[in-house]
Structures are given as C-alpha cells and as structure tokens.
Design an enzyme around this catalytic site. Structure first.
Site, PDB file in Angstrom:
ATOM      1  N   GLY A 152      -3.763  11.673  10.330  1.00 58.93           N
ATOM      2  CA  GLY A 152      -4.778  10.863   9.665  1.00 58.93           C
ATOM      3  C   GLY A 152      -4.972  11.283   8.219  1.00 58.93           C
ATOM      4  O   GLY A 152      -5.137  10.463   7.320  1.00 58.93           O
TER       5      GLY A 152
ATOM      6  N   ASP B 221     -12.785  18.488  19.660  1.00 59.31           N
ATOM      7  CA  ASP B 221     -14.197  18.496  20.053  1.00 59.31           C
ATOM      8  C   ASP B 221     -14.268  18.279  21.560  1.00 59.31           C
ATOM      9  O   ASP B 221     -13.484  17.497  22.091  1.00 59.31           O
ATOM     10  CB  ASP B 221     -14.968  17.302  19.455  1.00 59.31           C
ATOM     11  CG  ASP B 221     -14.707  17.112  17.977  1.00 59.31           C
ATOM     12  OD1 ASP B 221     -13.718  16.441  17.632  1.00 59.31           O
ATOM     13  OD2 ASP B 221     -15.497  17.641  17.212  1.00 59.31           O
TER      14      ASP B 221
ATOM     15  N   ARG C 148      -3.033  16.995   5.509  1.00 62.61           N
ATOM     16  CA  ARG C 148      -2.275  17.499   6.660  1.00 62.61           C
ATOM     17  C   ARG C 148      -0.807  17.077   6.528  1.00 62.61           C
ATOM     18  O   ARG C 148       0.102  17.827   6.867  1.00 62.61           O
ATOM     19  CB  ARG C 148      -2.871  16.998   7.979  1.00 62.61           C
ATOM     20  CG  ARG C 148      -2.447  17.871   9.155  1.00 62.61           C
ATOM     21  CD  ARG C 148      -3.169  17.490  10.441  1.00 62.61           C
ATOM     22  NE  ARG C 148      -4.611  17.513  10.273  1.00 62.61           N
ATOM     23  CZ  ARG C 148      -5.433  16.682  10.902  1.00 62.61           C
ATOM     24  NH1 ARG C 148      -4.968  15.772  11.730  1.00 62.61           N
ATOM     25  NH2 ARG C 148      -6.731  16.771  10.717  1.00 62.61           N
TER      26      ARG C 148
ATOM     27  N   MET D 170      -9.428   7.231  17.120  1.00 60.91           N
ATOM     28  CA  MET D 170      -9.790   5.976  16.462  1.00 60.91           C
ATOM     29  C   MET D 170      -8.609   5.144  15.955  1.00 60.91           C
ATOM     30  O   MET D 170      -8.816   4.196  15.208  1.00 60.91           O
ATOM     31  CB  MET D 170     -10.755   6.267  15.295  1.00 60.91           C
ATOM     32  CG  MET D 170     -11.993   7.012  15.756  1.00 60.91           C
ATOM     33  SD  MET D 170     -13.243   7.252  14.478  1.00 60.91           S
ATOM     34  CE  MET D 170     -13.970   5.635  14.410  1.00 60.91           C
TER      35      MET D 170
ATOM     36  N   HIS E   2       0.799  -1.233   0.000  1.00 59.92           N
ATOM     37  CA  HIS E   2       0.000   0.000   0.000  1.00 59.92           C
ATOM     38  C   HIS E   2       0.825   1.274   0.000  1.00 59.92           C
ATOM     39  O   HIS E   2       0.287   2.367   0.135  1.00 59.92           O
ATOM     40  CB  HIS E   2      -0.957  -0.004   1.206  1.00 59.92           C
ATOM     41  CG  HIS E   2      -1.879  -1.179   1.208  1.00 59.92           C
ATOM     42  ND1 HIS E   2      -1.572  -2.352   1.842  1.00 59.92           N
ATOM     43  CD2 HIS E   2      -3.075  -1.367   0.620  1.00 59.92           C
ATOM     44  CE1 HIS E   2      -2.544  -3.218   1.668  1.00 59.92           C
ATOM     45  NE2 HIS E   2      -3.470  -2.658   0.930  1.00 59.92           N
TER      46      HIS E   2
ATOM     47  N   ILE F 228      -0.004  11.862  14.968  1.00 60.13           N
ATOM     48  CA  ILE F 228      -0.391  13.218  15.366  1.00 60.13           C
ATOM     49  C   ILE F 228      -1.821  13.435  14.866  1.00 60.13           C
ATOM     50  O   ILE F 228      -2.037  13.587  13.669  1.00 60.13           O
ATOM     51  CB  ILE F 228       0.601  14.283  14.819  1.00 60.13           C
ATOM     52  CG1 ILE F 228       0.992  13.997  13.373  1.00 60.13           C
ATOM     53  CG2 ILE F 228       1.828  14.397  15.674  1.00 60.13           C
ATOM     54  CD1 ILE F 228       1.865  15.074  12.753  1.00 60.13           C
ATOM     55  N   GLY F 229      -2.757  13.410  15.791  1.00 64.64           N
ATOM     56  CA  GLY F 229      -4.154  13.442  15.382  1.00 64.64           C
ATOM     57  C   GLY F 229      -5.005  14.357  16.229  1.00 64.64           C
ATOM     58  O   GLY F 229      -4.501  15.189  16.991  1.00 64.64           O
TER      59      GLY F 229
HETATM   60  N1  HPA Z   1     -14.754  10.565  17.998  1.00 62.81           N
HETATM   61  C1  HPA Z   1     -13.778   9.830  17.457  1.00 62.81           C
HETATM   62  N2  HPA Z   1     -12.670  10.351  16.983  1.00 62.81           N
HETATM   63  C2  HPA Z   1     -12.523  11.688  17.036  1.00 62.81           C
HETATM   64  C3  HPA Z   1     -13.500  12.500  17.569  1.00 62.81           C
HETATM   65  C4  HPA Z   1     -14.679  11.904  18.081  1.00 62.81           C
HETATM   66  O1  HPA Z   1     -15.591  12.576  18.583  1.00 62.81           O
HETATM   67  N3  HPA Z   1     -13.072  13.793  17.475  1.00 62.81           N
HETATM   68  C5  HPA Z   1     -11.849  13.738  16.872  1.00 62.81           C
HETATM   69  N4  HPA Z   1     -11.527  12.470  16.618  1.00 62.81           N
END
Ligand code: HPA
Length: 235
Positions: free
Chosen positions: A20, A204, A24, A180, A4, A88-89
């Site tokens: 991710g 968030d 970016r 995730m 890949h 880095i996320g």
């Molecule tokens: N859920 C899962 N992954 C995320 C979220 C979320 O609310 N915000 C940023 N990454």
C-alpha cells in the site's frame, strides 16, 4: 505512460508486487532487488523495477482503499500488459486466535464495496483470488516452511466506523481479518482475465487492540515479502 503511472512501455515487469505504502515499495526495492531503476513517481506512488535472483519484478504502491488500488492495478494490467499482481499488505484480525505477524493468503475478498458491480457489472459481495498465484504461494510457503493461513477476508471501504458491532458481511462470509484493497484487485483481474493474489500480515488484533507499532511494521513484513518474492520465481 498511463494516466497515473509515468513508466515507459517495457519498464514494468510482467509481475508486480504491490504494497500500500510507497515507502515500503522503496524499502523492498532498496533491500531485496538488484539492478533497481525507479520507473514512476507520479503522485509519489513510487514504482521500481529490478531483479530478484535474476527475475524481473516491479514493486509499486497501491495507495489505500479500493478506488486507489483499482486505478493502479487496472492501468498495470491494461496499459502495461502486466500478467500478475500480488498485493502485500497488512490487516486487522477479527479473531483472537489469529495473532500479530501471522501471514494470510487471501482466498476470497468479501466487501460491501460497489466497485465490482459499478465498474464491470460483477454482482455479489465475494470475489476469489484469480489465476495460479494463490496456489503457487501456498506451495512455496510449504517448501520454505513458512506457516501461512488462507481464508476469506473482509475488504472494507471504511476504516473509522461509529458502529462497533461486527459488520454483517463479516459474519455472513466468516471473514478472519479486515483490509481495504483485495476486492478491487480481484475484480480487475477477473474482468481482465489476469492473475491476482493478496498476502497480508496481521498488524492489529481487533478484539484485544494489540498492534504492531509503525516502527516495527517495516521489518516485521519481511517474512511475507520474502514469500512473495520466492513465489514470483515460480510464475
Ligand atoms: N482495518 C482496515 N484495514 C486494516 C486494518 C484495520 O483495522 N489493519 C490493517 N489494515
């Protein structure tokens, strides 16, 4: 080449920073690295190798979720002999006290995912960061006076969910935030005896529904990205 990633042997540095989002990765390569070469674009998961203050670093995308980062990080470790991957996320905070733009160095990834058990017969729902990168990041943050937190984070397999109650694993493991990917990255590193860390910026706050807009997201991650790059210099 791996299945890949289309880079040739020698075109991927021993240290990889892994956002991710492919764009970016491009933003970081364009703005923060010198002598940049794009080394893979298979499936638009862009990988760039360049120099940060003279040190060779590759930046490439993981995509979303454990299956996706599981593939890219496995091939980087195994086929390109990468030593260290720093994800880095972004993450969603479960706590009102953990605010937008705060940065987390993930100590343990807690997940309902079957990834680690199915792939490597690694049991349990918690996998720690692997190797020395976590400590180096904490030390670098201290040196640079960048405030960061560390703790357990939920690596969820699910973004959209009917049940609005907190998942059991979040309560059980006292998770501060949700993302995730860290669980599969840590599982691969554990199995292959490699180094892995995950830095997250809070995008968030779930209890209050505050969030950083898509436009704000690009620049708001610079503090975390600089911390990751400076940490790489010590590895
Ligand atoms: N859920 C899962 N992954 C995320 C979220 C979320 O609310 N915000 C940023 N990454």
């Amino acid at each position: 080449m791996s299945l890949h990633i289309s880079a040739s042997q020698g075109e991927i540095a021993p240290i990889v920073l892994m956002p991710g989002d492919p764009l970016r990765a491009k933003y970081i390569a364009d703005n923060m690295l010198d002598d940049v070469k794009q080394v893979s674009q298979t499936r638009n998961a862009f990988y760039f190798t360049g120099k940060y203050k003279g040190k060779a670093i590759t930046i490439g995308a993981s995509g979303m979720g454990c299956p996706s980062i599981g593939i890219y990080s496995y091939e980087l470790y195994k086929d390109y002999n990468v030593d260290c991957i720093i994800r880095i996320g972004t993450c969603g905070s479960y706590l009102t006290g953990l605010k937008l733009y705060e940065v987390i160095n993930v100590d343990v990834a807690c997940s309902e995912s079957t990834y680690a058990r199915y792939a490597f017969d690694i049991g349990g729902h918690n996998i720690k960061h692997q190797g020395k990168a976590f400590d180096i990041i904490n030390d670098t943050a201290k040196t640079l006076s960048v405030p960061i937190r560390s703790g357990p984070v939920h690596s969820s397999d699910v973004f959209y969910r009917a049940d609005t109650a907190l998942p059991e694993i979040v309560i059980e493991c006292n998770c501060m935030a949700v993302e995730m990917e860290a669980f599969a990255l840590f599982a691969n590193a554990k199995y292959l005896n490699k180094t892995a860390a995950t830095l997250l910026t809070v995008s968030d706050v779930l209890p209050t529904k505050e969030h950083i807009s898509a436009d704000q997201r690009e620049r708001s991650l610079d503090k975390m990205i600089n911390l990751a790059l400076e940490s790489c210099l010590k590895m």
